[in-house]
Design a protein around this motif. Structure first.
Motif, short mmCIF file in Angstrom:
data_model
loop_
_atom_site.label_atom_id
_atom_site.label_comp_id
_atom_site.label_asym_id
_atom_site.label_seq_id
_atom_site.Cartn_x
_atom_site.Cartn_y
_atom_site.Cartn_z
N ASN A 116 -31.03 5.06 -2.39
CA ASN A 116 -30.62 5.23 -3.78
C ASN A 116 -29.16 5.64 -3.92
OD1 ASN A 116 -32.33 4.48 -5.80
ND2 ASN A 116 -33.54 6.36 -5.77
N PHE A 134 -28.05 -2.16 -3.37
CA PHE A 134 -28.34 -1.06 -2.45
C PHE A 134 -28.40 -1.58 -1.01
CE2 PHE A 134 -32.11 -3.01 -4.25
CZ PHE A 134 -32.76 -3.43 -3.11
N PHE A 185 -38.48 3.21 6.89
CA PHE A 185 -38.87 4.63 6.86
C PHE A 185 -38.47 5.33 8.15
CE2 PHE A 185 -42.48 5.18 9.74
CZ PHE A 185 -42.83 3.87 10.02
N HIS A 211 -48.92 5.93 -5.39
CA HIS A 211 -47.68 6.15 -4.67
C HIS A 211 -46.53 6.50 -5.63
CE1 HIS A 211 -44.92 5.18 -1.44
NE2 HIS A 211 -44.21 4.51 -2.31
N ASP A 212 -45.75 7.51 -5.26
CA ASP A 212 -44.49 7.77 -5.97
C ASP A 212 -43.39 7.38 -4.99
OD1 ASP A 212 -42.15 8.77 -6.95
OD2 ASP A 212 -43.03 10.61 -7.73
N PRO A 213 -42.61 6.33 -5.32
CA PRO A 213 -41.64 5.81 -4.33
C PRO A 213 -40.65 6.85 -3.84
CG PRO A 213 -41.76 4.38 -6.26
CD PRO A 213 -42.56 5.61 -6.58
N MET A 224 -35.38 1.36 0.02
CA MET A 224 -34.00 1.23 -0.44
C MET A 224 -33.35 2.60 -0.44
SD MET A 224 -35.08 -0.89 -3.77
CE MET A 224 -36.81 -0.63 -3.78
N THR A 249 -45.02 -0.87 3.59
CA THR A 249 -44.63 0.53 3.74
C THR A 249 -43.51 0.71 4.74
OG1 THR A 249 -46.44 0.72 5.32
CG2 THR A 249 -46.86 1.53 3.11
N THR A 250 -43.01 -0.40 5.30
CA THR A 250 -41.96 -0.24 6.30
C THR A 250 -40.58 -0.12 5.66
OG1 THR A 250 -43.22 -1.37 8.01
CG2 THR A 250 -40.84 -1.32 8.29
N SER A 251 -40.29 -1.02 4.74
CA SER A 251 -38.93 -1.05 4.20
C SER A 251 -38.79 -0.26 2.91
CB SER A 251 -38.49 -2.49 3.97
OG SER A 251 -39.30 -3.07 2.98
N PHE A 273 -36.07 5.30 -1.38
CA PHE A 273 -37.01 4.79 -2.39
C PHE A 273 -37.93 3.80 -1.67
CE2 PHE A 273 -38.52 1.95 -5.68
CZ PHE A 273 -38.64 2.75 -6.82
N GLN A 274 -39.17 4.18 -1.54
CA GLN A 274 -40.14 3.34 -0.81
C GLN A 274 -40.38 2.04 -1.57
OE1 GLN A 274 -42.33 4.42 2.15
NE2 GLN A 274 -42.17 2.20 2.08
N ALA A 275 -40.05 0.91 -0.94
CA ALA A 275 -40.26 -0.38 -1.62
C ALA A 275 -41.75 -0.60 -1.85
CB ALA A 275 -39.69 -1.51 -0.78
N GLY A 276 -42.05 -1.31 -2.91
CA GLY A 276 -43.45 -1.57 -3.20
C GLY A 276 -44.07 -2.53 -2.21
#
Lengths: 121, 840
Positions: free
Chosen positions: A56, A78, A83, A107-109, A54, A50-52, A44-47
């Motif tokens: 799921n 979590f 990425f 963006h869709d995480p 979570m 763009t590096t970190s 799940f791409q953190a808001g």
């Protein structure tokens, strides 16, 4: 709800912050392993940045890069991953069939990966 | 050219404009109507907004500022933070590359080339990494740039301001912020926040930087005398004050030097590179202007605009400011009046050129904003909403020739940023209303219309701003009024007090659990599948609402009080009377009245969802709560018939239906009650402000299925009070009547209402009269805001098919406008889906 300052949350916070605070070479920043967290359906791409992101599935206490890797699937928090974290040892790795790299859309995480390094793949 | 031929050409040109206007080819009509200078400047400008997450190809992040800033930061490591910041900023001002755009009369830019974007490396390492990962922005040669950027990131990684604040919060709070499903923005100065300006201090012609430096020197001398006297507890705070005053002086002096660098550059170009005598004169006027201001107060309109523009540029060198609070027709009016009406030293057309250029210079300013911020305001680099109209401090009409000139200039240059918000009041003259209507009719989407008497009362009610100060109010961002005064100006409003409020109903239905990120986020308010009446659900909703509002306000409160320590603002302080007088940083809340608010993104889903549950489950008993929760958890999968029942059979906000409207009012009443219980660092209230920017698209994939029939991933509703797209079926008056049931003074700080009108119906005089009577109904019902899109579906759909041909079509997205081609497909579709209201 009681406020939590426990170790579990400290670890998650430090891991999330650490992804962007660590000293890394250009090579480390540019390398995206064949099996990377950013290519996994559970990422799940953190808001924030763009590096970190979570995981799921895996919970705090897991470590997919240690030898042997540790997998914890129960718990409240979590684990934070990047990425381009190497997920080759992760038993939960579930490769995405399609990665949405259209950076002109919101963006869709779960499915969007907008990193330059991912677009080069 | 003979006079006859000239007249013929002018007639032809005029006719062509009329024809183009008849066909609603606004861009082409504007191109024919504006001067050659404006034509060049408008076309030479680079857009700095992002479409979704994408910057326009050809743009690059500017590396000079982070390199210079970091160099200075390292050189002064033994200094206190505020001095390091002042010295670093001064070092940048003294050394960064500058340029002057051909044909321009106003100078100053946030970078070293017109296609560069500013990067503030000291704010957040998250952002630094995002810039490093950006697919568009790496300057050539890429390999070399990546090395430089990695070095900058490695240096600031453990030193950024955000990381420090995140460690001041409880770790659970920090983690929940970083998930970014409940909030939008960062809780730290430099956080893409909104820095209000104390215009009453620096923009009234009474003083400029030289005078402020002198005022500060008096303060320094007095403080040093006290420090050198008998030791006392009163003398101790003076040590910190002295640092702040010295920091302010360092930056102000650097600003004066930077202006003189522009003066010198203008002379060099004039003397060495310019052969056109008229342009030489203009360059020498730039030289004279930049030698005079900001050290001394402006003497004419060009100097006034230049002074203001420099200040806006310099504050953005200092911080990632996401908004542009301004009231240009008020503060520049004395200079316009003197130059155009009294001295007649410039013509109206020459003034129009300057006004158009001021807007273009603003349009081109952009710094890197994090992706989550960009998605919430797609297509623009910040909400540059300039306030026009309103009243003077004595209550008389403040509209003037400059108000009209700004509205005319907007139609000539057609930029999406800045936009205007007009303070309507009963004394506004018809000629001004016609100019406003013309801007809307020509598809700009602005100005938005604000109800001045309501909003003046609102500011007095929530923040205890005195009447005279509220009469001076400006838009702090898209929607929020704030006085630009010593105690009223809000120097540091953080976007992270923006809440994804659909989570209130989502968490009430799922016991605080977030199914998007598989985590317990909100409090456990009970298993909703076991709820037996509506009141149980509403009580759970109230608890989730309070938790979310508390969370947002608490985090910002902490970020705010830590800002002076981690992210002081010596320049902003130097132009704020409160800071200069007290020797405190502008971000220090001491002496500020507080103008806090929590923005409620994605709000209207709450009453629509609550009404759907009340009607279909508890009143009509068509479904059980268990069935509903089950359907929501699976995103309505296999339950399409049930979902459509929740869309079609449940009452929806915006149709003058008391069933759902009463629930909306009840929700707002609860939020307003809690707003009075939460306090900002100044001890004042935290009212709610429902609006969306384009957060309804940004959060679409982060809000799970809802009882209004929405699925995960569907766009959320577009406004703070706007009905769901296509769900307002009873016409524009019903929308207004629903909105009129809310008390726009006591139940929130502002409420955004988007409306779409038919360009065909509103053509000509008849169209104007129809719109005017609509506006009368709007005012009579006491609404505080409305804004319009007046572009037909055919044009928008054609623009989707063939974007190259429709580059200049502008739409109102939320509290801002954007070029239609610069917003994501989902946002475009969402705008097309909005109901076109027929008036009359």
């Amino acid at each position: 709800m009681p406020r939590k300052r426990g170790r579990e949350w400290d670890v998650i916070r430090d891991a999330m912050l650490g992804a962007s605070e660590a000293v890394r070479s250009v090579e480390e920043r540019e390398t995206v392993p064949d099996k990377a967290c950013g290519k996994c359906k559970n990422f799940f791409q953190a808001g924030l940045g763009t590096t970190s992101g979570m995981c799921n599935v895996l919970k705090e206490g897991s470590n997919i890069e240690s030898d042997p890797p540790v997998f914890v699937t129960q718990g409240e928090g979590f684990i934070a991953v990047s990425f381009n974290t190497d997920a080759s040892k992760c038993e939960c790795y579930n490769e995405m069939e399609i990665i949405d790299t259209d950076i002109s859309q919101a963006h869709d995480p779960m499915v969007s990966r907008h990193q330059r390094q991912m677009l080069k793949e | 050219m003979s006079t006859k031929a000239q007249v013929k050409m002018e007639t032809h040109q005029k006719k062509s404009i009329e024809e183009l206007e008849k066909e609603r080819k606004w861009w082409w009509a504007a191109e024919k109507g504006r001067s050659e200078r404006l034509n060049y400047l408008r076309k030479a400008v680079w857009k700095k907004g992002r479409k979704g997450g994408m910057y326009e190809p050809g743009l690059h992040v500017d590396l000079e500022k982070p390199i210079l800033f970091t160099e200075s930061w390292k050189q002064n490591e033994n200094d206190p933070v505020i001095m390091r910041r002042a010295k670093a900023l001064a070092y940048v001002f003294d050394n960064i590359t500058i340029f002057i755009t051909d044909h321009s009369q106003i100078v100053g830019y946030l970078g070293t080339l017109p296609n560069t974007i500013m990067w503030h490396a000291d704010i957040a390492s998250f952002i630094n990494e995002e810039i490093y990962n950006d697919p568009i922005l790496i300057p050539p040669p890429e390999e070399e740039s990546l090395k430089i950027m990695a070095d900058i990131n490695n240096y600031w990684g453990p030193r950024d301001s955000l990381g420090k604040v995140m460690r001041d919060l409880s770790s659970e709070e920090a983690v929940k912020i970083m998930c970014t499903v409940i909030m939008w923005g960062l809780p730290i100065g430099g956080s893409f926040g909104y820095a209000g300006k104390d215009y009453e201090y620096f923009m009234t012609g009474k003083r400029a930087f030289g005078d402020i430096i002198d005022e500060i020197q008096v303060k320094i001398d007095e403080a040093e005398e006290k420090i050198d006297g008998n030791p006392s507890p009163e003398a101790l705070p003076l040590y910190d004050k002295l640092l702040n005053w010295e920091a302010m002086q360092i930056v102000l002096e650097a600003c004066i030097r930077m202006a003189k660098r522009y003066a010198r550059l203008a002379r060099i170009i004039a003397e060495n590179f310019e052969s056109d005598s008229r342009r030489k004169e203009e360059l020498l006027r730039i030289e004279e202007t930049c030698n005079h201001i900001p050290a001394k107060p402006p003497r004419n309109l060009q100097e006034s605009f230049q002074y203001d523009h420099f200040i806006q540029v310099w504050t953005r060198f200092e911080d990632l400011e996401g908004a542009w609070p301004a009231r240009p027709d008020y503060y520049h009016w004395p200079y316009y009046d003197k130059d155009v009406n009294i001295d007649k030293s410039i013509t109206k057309d020459e003034a129009l050129d300057l006004i158009g250029e001021v807007m273009i210079r603003s349009y081109e300013l952009g710094h890197y904003i994090p992706r989550l911020g960009a998605e919430g305001i797609q297509g623009i680099p910040g909400t540059y909403v300039w306030t026009l109209g309103g009243v003077n401090q004595d209550g008389t009409d403040a509209c003037n020739d400059l108000t009209i000139a700004f509205l005319q200039a907007a139609r000539l240059i057609r930029v999406a940023n800045p936009t205007f918000a007009f303070r309507w009041h009963p004394k506004v003259k018809d000629e001004v209303m016609r100019e406003i209507f013309e801007c809307i009719r020509q598809g700009l989407g602005y100005p938005s219309i604000r109800n001045d008497p309501i909003l003046i009362a609102n500011g007095m009610y929530w923040h205890n701003h005195p009447l005279k100060e509220m009469r001076a109010w400006v838009h702090q961002a898209c929607m929020s009024p704030c006085p630009p005064t010593k105690h009223g100006a809000q120097p540091c409003r953080m976007a992270s007090a923006t809440l994804n409020t659909s989570k209130m109903i989502e968490y009430a239905l799922h016991n605080g659990y977030d199914h998007c990120i598989n985590m317990q986020m909100g409090p456990q308010t009970g298993d909703a599948s076991k709820f037996t009446d509506f009141e149980q659900l509403f009580e759970a909703w109230v608890n989730q609402m309070e938790w979310l509002m508390n969370f947002g306000a608490r985090v910002v409160n902490i970020g705010r009080v830590k800002s002076p320590k981690y992210y002081g603002r010596p320049f902003l302080s130097a132009i704020s009377e409160r800071s200069v007088e007290r020797g405190i940083d502008a971000t220090e809340p001491e002496g500020e009245r507080g103008n806090a608010w929590t923005t409620f993104f994605t709000w209207v889903e709450n009453p629509d969802s609550l009404a759907a549950v009340k009607k279909l489950i508890f009143d009509e008993k068509k479904y059980t709560m268990e069935e509903l929760i089950d359907a929501l958890k699976t995103n309505w999968e296999g339950k399409e018939e049930m979902r459509l029942d929740f869309v079609k059979s449940a009452p929806k906000w915006g149709n003058d239906d008391d069933y759902v409207d009463d629930i909306m009012v009840r929700c707002l009443r609860e939020a307003a009650r809690h707003s009075m219980e939460m306090k900002c660092p100044s001890g004042n209230n935290w009212p709610a402000l429902p609006e969306n920017a384009s957060g309804n698209i940004h959060f679409a994939n982060m809000v799970h299925a809802l009882p209004n029939g929405r699925r995960l991933g569907d766009a959320l509703y577009d406004g703070g009070l706007s009905p769901g797209p296509g769900l307002d079926k009873k016409g524009p008056t019903a929308v207004l009547k629903s909105c009129g049931k809310i008390d726009h003074v006591t139940q929130g700080k502002s409420f955004l209402l988007n409306q779409r009108l038919s360009p065909t119906q509103l053509s000509g005089e008849k169209g104007y009269q129809l719109w005017k009577s609509y506006m009368r109904a709007w005012a009579d019902l006491g609404l505080n805001h409305v804004q319009f899109n007046m572009i037909d579906d055919a044009t928008l759909k054609a623009a989707q098919k063939d974007p190259e041909k429709y580059q200049e079509v502008i739409v109102r997205v939320a509290g801002y406008s954007a070029h239609f081609v610069d917003i994501s497909r989902k946002t475009q579709d969402n705008i097309i889906q909005r109901t076109i209201q027929g008036l009359g």
